[in-house]
Write a protein that holds these residues in place. Structure first.
Motif, PDB file in Angstrom:
ATOM      1  N   LYS A  76       0.849  -1.190   0.000  1.00  0.00           N
ATOM      2  CA  LYS A  76       0.000   0.000   0.000  1.00  0.00           C
ATOM      3  C   LYS A  76       0.885   1.241   0.000  1.00  0.00           C
ATOM      4  CE  LYS A  76      -0.602   0.104   5.051  1.00  0.00           C
ATOM      5  NZ  LYS A  76      -1.593   0.090   6.141  1.00  0.00           N
ATOM      6  N   THR A 129      -7.941  10.860  -6.638  1.00  0.00           N
ATOM      7  CA  THR A 129      -7.896  10.729  -5.187  1.00  0.00           C
ATOM      8  C   THR A 129      -7.423   9.325  -4.844  1.00  0.00           C
ATOM      9  OG1 THR A 129      -9.736  12.277  -4.939  1.00  0.00           O
ATOM     10  CG2 THR A 129      -9.202  10.899  -3.045  1.00  0.00           C
ATOM     11  N   ASP A 131      -6.534   6.624  -1.888  1.00  0.00           N
ATOM     12  CA  ASP A 131      -6.725   6.232  -0.493  1.00  0.00           C
ATOM     13  C   ASP A 131      -5.425   5.587  -0.009  1.00  0.00           C
ATOM     14  OD1 ASP A 131      -7.335   4.638   1.853  1.00  0.00           O
ATOM     15  OD2 ASP A 131      -9.456   4.917   1.380  1.00  0.00           O
ATOM     16  N   GLU A 133      -4.725   4.074   2.693  1.00  0.00           N
ATOM     17  CA  GLU A 133      -4.896   2.834   3.439  1.00  0.00           C
ATOM     18  C   GLU A 133      -5.116   1.637   2.516  1.00  0.00           C
ATOM     19  OE1 GLU A 133      -4.917   0.223   6.467  1.00  0.00           O
ATOM     20  OE2 GLU A 133      -4.463   2.366   6.640  1.00  0.00           O
ATOM     21  N   THR A 134      -5.877   1.835   1.452  1.00  0.00           N
ATOM     22  CA  THR A 134      -6.229   0.713   0.576  1.00  0.00           C
ATOM     23  C   THR A 134      -5.472   0.703  -0.753  1.00  0.00           C
ATOM     24  OG1 THR A 134      -8.029   1.935  -0.492  1.00  0.00           O
ATOM     25  CG2 THR A 134      -8.552   0.748   1.544  1.00  0.00           C
ATOM     26  N   ALA A 137      -7.709   4.134  -6.058  1.00  0.00           N
ATOM     27  CA  ALA A 137      -7.799   5.513  -6.534  1.00  0.00           C
ATOM     28  C   ALA A 137      -9.006   5.665  -7.448  1.00  0.00           C
ATOM     29  CB  ALA A 137      -6.532   5.904  -7.282  1.00  0.00           C
ATOM     30  N   LYS A 153      -3.960  10.522   4.957  1.00  0.00           N
ATOM     31  CA  LYS A 153      -4.975   9.497   4.698  1.00  0.00           C
ATOM     32  C   LYS A 153      -5.338   9.422   3.217  1.00  0.00           C
ATOM     33  CE  LYS A 153      -7.106   9.692   9.275  1.00  0.00           C
ATOM     34  NZ  LYS A 153      -8.362   9.900  10.040  1.00  0.00           N
ATOM     35  N   ARG A 154      -5.222  10.557   2.514  1.00  0.00           N
ATOM     36  CA  ARG A 154      -5.528  10.547   1.088  1.00  0.00           C
ATOM     37  C   ARG A 154      -4.623  11.531   0.367  1.00  0.00           C
ATOM     38  NH1 ARG A 154      -7.962  14.942  -0.987  1.00  0.00           N
ATOM     39  NH2 ARG A 154      -9.041  16.367   0.417  1.00  0.00           N
TER      40      ARG A 154
END
Length: 343
Positions: A76, A129, A131, A133-134, A137, A153-154
């Motif tokens: 990630k 955008t 993410d 954490e994951t 996009a 976070k983003r």
């Protein structure tokens, strides 16, 4: 979007399609001096192949070395900083006091890089955008005034067509200006209905149109990523372009000419139903004051002002051509009068 970042997206999409793994590196924050701006990108393939740039070269070398030794281990995105200490700044060849924060993103199908590249190629201005954490996009429509935004976070980045420049007139000065503008990564269109000028035009990387300037402005649908520069000295051509360009969101509209000609031009433009606010957007005399006399020097002066406006830099009066020449003339008159006292 500059051509370097576009090549990063193109190569990244191709590498993924070929079955490679790749790491996308994005500059998200800078402190102090930095060799590359926020939003600059670099892609590193799993075998060490690289495209793009996030520094003068040393950070790239470190990232490539890490990847070759360990491969792409992360699953990630993660944020890293370079240049926090004086030792790191020296090691990575960052300017004194410079610190740069990067997001390292292992690319997958969820990254949507192919879709992003296709959107940019189609001329769309989009926001991506990511993410943190994951690693997922997504892209949405964007405004030209949006920029890079990162909050751990983003990550939000803006991608879209290159900045465009419309130059009215295909004369000698335009040749020098357009050569430099191409180097600055503008998509340059030159408009001049006079065949005696356009027939000999041969500046690589530029497009020539022979339509009337007002029609050209309307056809190009100028937005906030556009600049218009009128250089013919012919009111029949320059004024046509200006009267339409000043009504658009173009970030820069300027015209060549003396202080007297500029004042006369503003009076003429009032007859074309332009508001005071629209007239106030006109840069003229165009350029910054550097004592330029030759066409190449004048081209540098003009593009220096365009660059300052594009980057949100407010020019002090001492650098504005009109004010600087007035001040220079007052100083010269004072010196002449003082010398006359000793004659």
């Amino acid at each position: 979007m500059d051509s370097v970042n576009l090549e990063v997206l193109k190569s990244s999409a191709r590498w993924l399609a070929q079955g490679h793994r790749a790491l996308l590196v994005t500059v998200v924050k800078t402190w102090g001096s930095s060799p590359r701006p926020e939003g600059a990108m670099l892609a590193v393939r799993d075998d060490g192949a690289v495209v793009g740039s996030v520094s003068g070269g040393c950070i790239e070398d470190d990232l490539i070395d890490r990847l070759r030794q360990r491969g792409i281990e992360q699953t990630k995105p993660e944020a890293v900083k370079y240049g926090i200490t004086a030792e790191e700044a020296h090691r990575f060849d960052l300017p004194c006091g410079g610190t740069i924060q990067l997001v390292l993103e292992p690319l997958t199908k969820a990254s949507g890089i192919a879709e992003l590249y296709e959107a940019v190629e189609a001329g769309r201005l989009v926001a991506r955008t990511l993410d943190m954490e994951t690693g997922v996009a997504h892209i949405d429509s964007a405004q030209a005034t949006d920029g890079v935004d990162f909050n751990d976070k983003r990550l939000l980045t803006i991608h879209g067509p290159r900045y465009r420049m419309l130059v009215i007139g295909a004369g000698q000065l335009s040749r020098y200006l357009c050569n430099i503008a191409v180097g600055l990564d503008y998509q340059v269109t030159v408009c001049d209905p006079r065949e005696e000028y356009t027939d000999e035009w041969n500046v690589p990387g530029t497009k020539v149109v022979r339509t009337m300037p007002d029609d050209t402005v309307l056809d190009m649908k100028l937005d906030e990523r556009c600049a218009v520069i009128a250089l013919t000295h012919d009111p029949k051509l320059d004024d046509l372009a200006l009267m339409e360009a000043l009504k658009t969101p173009a970030f820069y509209v300027g015209a060549l000419g003396s202080r007297r000609n500029n004042a006369a031009r503003r009076e003429r433009l009032k007859e074309f139903d332009l508001t005071e606010t629209e007239l106030a957007r006109l840069h003229g005399p165009v350029g910054i004051y550097i004592g330029s006399r030759t066409p190449p020097e004048i081209a540098v002066s003009i593009l220096a002002e365009v660059t300052a406006v594009k980057n949100g830099v407010i020019m002090p009066p001492s650098l504005q051509v009109g004010a600087a020449k007035t001040a220079h003339g007052m100083v010269s008159s004072f010196v002449d009068s003082e010398l006359a006292c000793f004659a």
